[in-house]
Design a protein around this motif. Structure first.
Motif, PDB file in Angstrom:
ATOM      1  N   VAL A   1      -0.566  -5.231  -3.560  1.00  0.00           N
ATOM      2  CA  VAL A   1      -1.182  -6.426  -2.968  1.00  0.00           C
ATOM      3  C   VAL A   1      -2.224  -6.902  -3.975  1.00  0.00           C
ATOM      4  CG1 VAL A   1      -0.891  -5.728  -0.573  1.00  0.00           C
ATOM      5  CG2 VAL A   1      -2.963  -5.090  -1.778  1.00  0.00           C
ATOM      6  N   ASP A   2      -2.632  -8.162  -3.867  1.00  0.00           N
ATOM      7  CA  ASP A   2      -3.695  -8.607  -4.766  1.00  0.00           C
ATOM      8  C   ASP A   2      -5.042  -8.266  -4.116  1.00  0.00           C
ATOM      9  OD1 ASP A   2      -4.516 -10.649  -3.090  1.00  0.00           O
ATOM     10  OD2 ASP A   2      -4.369 -12.200  -4.611  1.00  0.00           O
TER      11      ASP A   2
ATOM     12  N   MET B   1      -8.597  -4.782   3.900  1.00  0.00           N
ATOM     13  CA  MET B   1      -8.582  -4.212   2.555  1.00  0.00           C
ATOM     14  C   MET B   1      -9.778  -3.262   2.449  1.00  0.00           C
ATOM     15  SD  MET B   1      -6.047  -5.549   0.844  1.00  0.00           S
ATOM     16  CE  MET B   1      -6.407  -5.449  -0.903  1.00  0.00           C
TER      17      MET B   1
ATOM     18  N   SER C   1      -5.730 -12.389  11.654  1.00  0.00           N
ATOM     19  CA  SER C   1      -6.479 -12.038  10.448  1.00  0.00           C
ATOM     20  C   SER C   1      -5.573 -11.296   9.472  1.00  0.00           C
ATOM     21  CB  SER C   1      -7.675 -11.163  10.813  1.00  0.00           C
ATOM     22  OG  SER C   1      -7.247  -9.977  11.442  1.00  0.00           O
ATOM     23  N   LEU C   2      -4.725 -10.448  10.014  1.00  0.00           N
ATOM     24  CA  LEU C   2      -3.805  -9.668   9.179  1.00  0.00           C
ATOM     25  C   LEU C   2      -2.824 -10.591   8.469  1.00  0.00           C
ATOM     26  CD1 LEU C   2      -2.580  -6.995   8.300  1.00  0.00           C
ATOM     27  CD2 LEU C   2      -1.404  -6.865  10.480  1.00  0.00           C
TER      28      LEU C   2
ATOM     29  N   ARG D   1      -2.439 -11.351   4.391  1.00  0.00           N
ATOM     30  CA  ARG D   1      -1.232 -10.974   3.655  1.00  0.00           C
ATOM     31  C   ARG D   1      -0.506 -12.140   3.015  1.00  0.00           C
ATOM     32  NH1 ARG D   1      -3.648  -7.588   3.991  1.00  0.00           N
ATOM     33  NH2 ARG D   1      -3.411  -5.486   4.803  1.00  0.00           N
TER      34      ARG D   1
ATOM     35  N   GLN E   1     -14.918 -11.574   0.043  1.00  0.00           N
ATOM     36  CA  GLN E   1     -14.015 -10.443  -0.224  1.00  0.00           C
ATOM     37  C   GLN E   1     -14.715  -9.363  -1.053  1.00  0.00           C
ATOM     38  OE1 GLN E   1     -11.274 -10.625   1.326  1.00  0.00           O
ATOM     39  NE2 GLN E   1      -9.882  -9.117   0.489  1.00  0.00           N
TER      40      GLN E   1
ATOM     41  N   PHE F   1      -7.219  -9.790  -2.666  1.00  0.00           N
ATOM     42  CA  PHE F   1      -7.526 -10.452  -1.404  1.00  0.00           C
ATOM     43  C   PHE F   1      -6.562 -10.034  -0.298  1.00  0.00           C
ATOM     44  CE2 PHE F   1      -9.860 -12.993  -4.344  1.00  0.00           C
ATOM     45  CZ  PHE F   1     -10.965 -13.391  -3.627  1.00  0.00           C
ATOM     46  N   GLY F   2      -5.623  -9.154  -0.627  1.00  0.00           N
ATOM     47  CA  GLY F   2      -4.710  -8.659   0.397  1.00  0.00           C
ATOM     48  C   GLY F   2      -3.396  -9.399   0.461  1.00  0.00           C
TER      49      GLY F   2
END
Lengths: 311, 303
Positions: free
Chosen positions: B56-57, A197, B142-143, B147, A124, B59-60
């Motif tokens: 969001v954090d 992101m 992946s999304l 989330r 990430q 990491f998403g």
């Protein structure tokens, strides 16, 4: 010592002008760019020349700069690959030669977080020692990777020069780079089912990172990140624009087609930037440079819509 | 002209979809409160989260998405699998690494451990797990993963999550464990070593977890490993129940999830494999003992 100037290449770009304006109040500044510097502050010396010319050596000899900030990387996706390479890599190699010859104490190279490249298996947050895979799929960025690597080897070869490599995330603002241009589109195309992101930074924050890197003793590679990361869709929402989600395969085909017809300035592999994560860990910059981004997230994103930004 | 028309109609469709999602969300909200009680919403408010400006954090993870994902799993957890949780008091409040046995052909065990940590543990946690990197190339998957807090399985991500005091779930048996055939049920396969180095490096307590019930949800008589290889799948189980109507559904077994006492390990995370292996063996035998006890104690697979 203080009367020795700071030499800025690419001084006439939007980022360059902003940097020159930030520096010229406290230091003398020499700008180098093959473009003309209109609305140049009176006390700034501008040398209008191509960095590949021998004349660059005379500039070093005449001004004896105490620092060189290299922003002069060509991003024009329409220029030929050969022109790109000769400008970015050969030009930079010349510059390094003069920095060594005239024993310039400080060299700052503006690289980019894009040198890591968006990959499905990226952690990430990438640290500075992550491999530079940006060129693997996307040949246009190979120059940038090469410049970064040249600067790294210079770091070891010339210990008398404090070499700093800055790898900022997507720079937003009045600059005309791929990321800002992308967010200026309306509607903004996205890939159906992908919402990675992303990290962005306002150009003014990049300028302050460069100013911090000019401090003596600072050397090494630094990832530079802006405010908190966000999903791409959040940037679209901030801008109040519509997103146009396109399936990846269709998007790739369309981009190839548009590119060959010269209707877009985004090459197809750039799609990976709105598909996979390419974010950086900016811990080093926070700890060693003391750098903190000042422009909040919403303002950073909105600044792409403004012609002149005075935040 | 044509372009603006396309955009207009695209916007119209977008607006319609938005209204539809809103109605659906409202319906789900009501259903959730109905099925899971007001308690569910109260729990959401108590989850410790570190969100950024974009809600969001890093990491998403988006609490809004996670809420719906958890609600659907929680309904299965309560009403289909009627999960019993033991040892909830053993779960530390800060960083923690859950090490569980893996079984059941598809990872329902992971989802139910996640639901337990939200429904039955105090304070409620959003558990994080690691997903295969190829999942990142799949649209929507992946999304969704991102989330609801599932991250790409690379060591850097695991380390960062634990340093952020998150709860991380790992299955050291990997796909070897989940693809076990029925005759091998509740016999743990080999453990990987990565989780131990991770726990030692980040000074994280390991909570051993035993999951009972998953082995019976799909009865696999054989794993066609060579066919799986050709199809590039992790395994190819033969599951006779699939021939029955609705046979794709897992059998309504009763899940029992046991959280053991935290185990702490000190030492050099870069030590030789033999040193690490010995520590891993201790965790493995603890999980295996918990599994044996759980199987012994249950009176019925389904009740």
């Amino acid at each position: 010592m203080t009367d020795r100037p700071i030499l800025v290449t690419g001084a006439c770009g939007r980022l360059g002008k902003r940097l020159v304006r930030a520096l010229h109040r406290t230091s003398s500044v020499v700008g180098v760019d093959r473009r003309a510097f209109d609305d140049k502050p009176a006390d700034v010396v501008h040398e209008q020349l191509d960095v590949r010319r021998k004349k660059l050596k005379d500039v070093f000899r005449a001004h004896r700069p105490r620092a060189v900030v290299h922003l002069g990387i060509m991003h024009d996706p329409r220029a030929s690959a050969a022109e790109h390479h000769s400008w970015n890599v050969s030009g930079f190699a010349k510059l390094l030669e003069y920095v060594a010859q005239f024993e310039v104490p400080k060299l700052i190279v503006l690289s980019s977080a894009n040198v890591y490249g968006p990959q499905p298996d990226n952690p990430q947050f990438l640290s500075e020692d992550a491999p530079l895979l940006g060129g693997a799929r996307f040949s246009e960025i190979r120059d940038l990777v090469e410049v970064d690597i040249l600067a790294q080897s210079f770091f070891w070869k010339e210990p008398r020069t404090e070499t700093v490599i800055l790898r900022p995330v997507h720079i937003l603002g009045t600059v005309r780079n791929a990321a800002s241009n992308f967010l200026r589109l309306n509607p903004i195309p996205t890939l159906l089912g992908f919402d990675p992101m992303i990290q962005v930074i306002q150009e003014q924050d990049v300028v302050s990172a460069i100013v911090r890197a000019l401090e003596p003793q600072v050397r090494g590679v630094f990832n530079v990140a802006g405010p908190d990361p966000m999903p791409l869709s959040h940037a679209v929402r901030i801008l109040g624009k519509a997103a146009l989600p396109v399936p990846y395969t269709l998007g790739k085909l369309a981009m190839r087609r548009l590119w060959s017809l010269r209707l877009t300035s985004f090459p197809a592999p750039e799609l990976d930037h709105i598909r996979f994560v390419c974010m950086v860990d900016d811990k080093r910059a926070r700890e060693l440079l003391g750098f903190r981004p000042q422009v909040p997230l919403a303002q950073t994103v909105l600044s792409v819509l403004e012609e002149t930004w005075n935040g | 002209m044509e372009r603006s028309l396309t955009i207009k109609s695209a916007r119209k469709v977008g607006g319609l979809l938005h209204a539809l999602v809103k109605t659906a969300k409202h319906g789900v909200d009501e259903f959730m409160t109905d099925r899971l009680g007001e308690e569910f919403n109260a729990r959401l408010a108590r989850v410790p989260l570190a969100l950024g400006t974009a809600s969001v954090d890093p990491f998403g993870l988006d609490p809004d998405w996670t809420k719906y994902a958890l609600a659907s799993v929680a309904v299965l957890h309560r009403h289909y699998f009627r999960t019993q949780v033991f040892g909830a008091e053993n779960v530390p409040q800060k960083r923690v690494l859950f090490v569980a046995n893996h079984s059941g052909q598809i990872p329902i065990d992971g989802a139910l451990i996640g639901a337990s940590l939200f429904m039955d543990v105090e304070p409620p946690r959003f558990v994080r797990a690691m997903v295969e990197k190829w999942s990142q190339t799949l649209p929507f998957v992946s999304l969704l993963f991102s989330r609801v807090g599932q991250v790409v399985g690379v060591p850097e991500n695991a380390k960062r999550l634990l340093e952020r005091e998150e709860a991380l779930l790992v299955f050291p048996e990997g796909s070897r464990g989940i693809a076990k055939t029925f005759d091998q049920r509740y016999k743990l396969t080999d453990f990987g070593l990565g989780f131990m180095r991770l726990a030692m490096e980040t000074n994280t307590p390991i909570v051993p977890v035993a999951v009972i019930g998953a082995e019976e949800q799909y009865v696999s008589v054989k794993n066609l490993a060579s066919l799986a290889k050709v199809l590039r799948m992790p395994s190819f189980p033969l599951i006779p129940q699939m021939l029955l109507p609705m046979g794709f559904m897992p059998l309504p077994v009763r899940y029992r999830i046991y959280f053991g006492e935290p185990m702490r390990f000190a030492g050099d995370p870069d030590d030789e494999d033999s040193v690490i292996e010995e520590k891993v063996a201790r965790v493995r035998s603890t999980v295996q003992a918990m599994v044996h006890r759980g199987v012994r104690e249950r009176e019925s697979v389904f009740f």
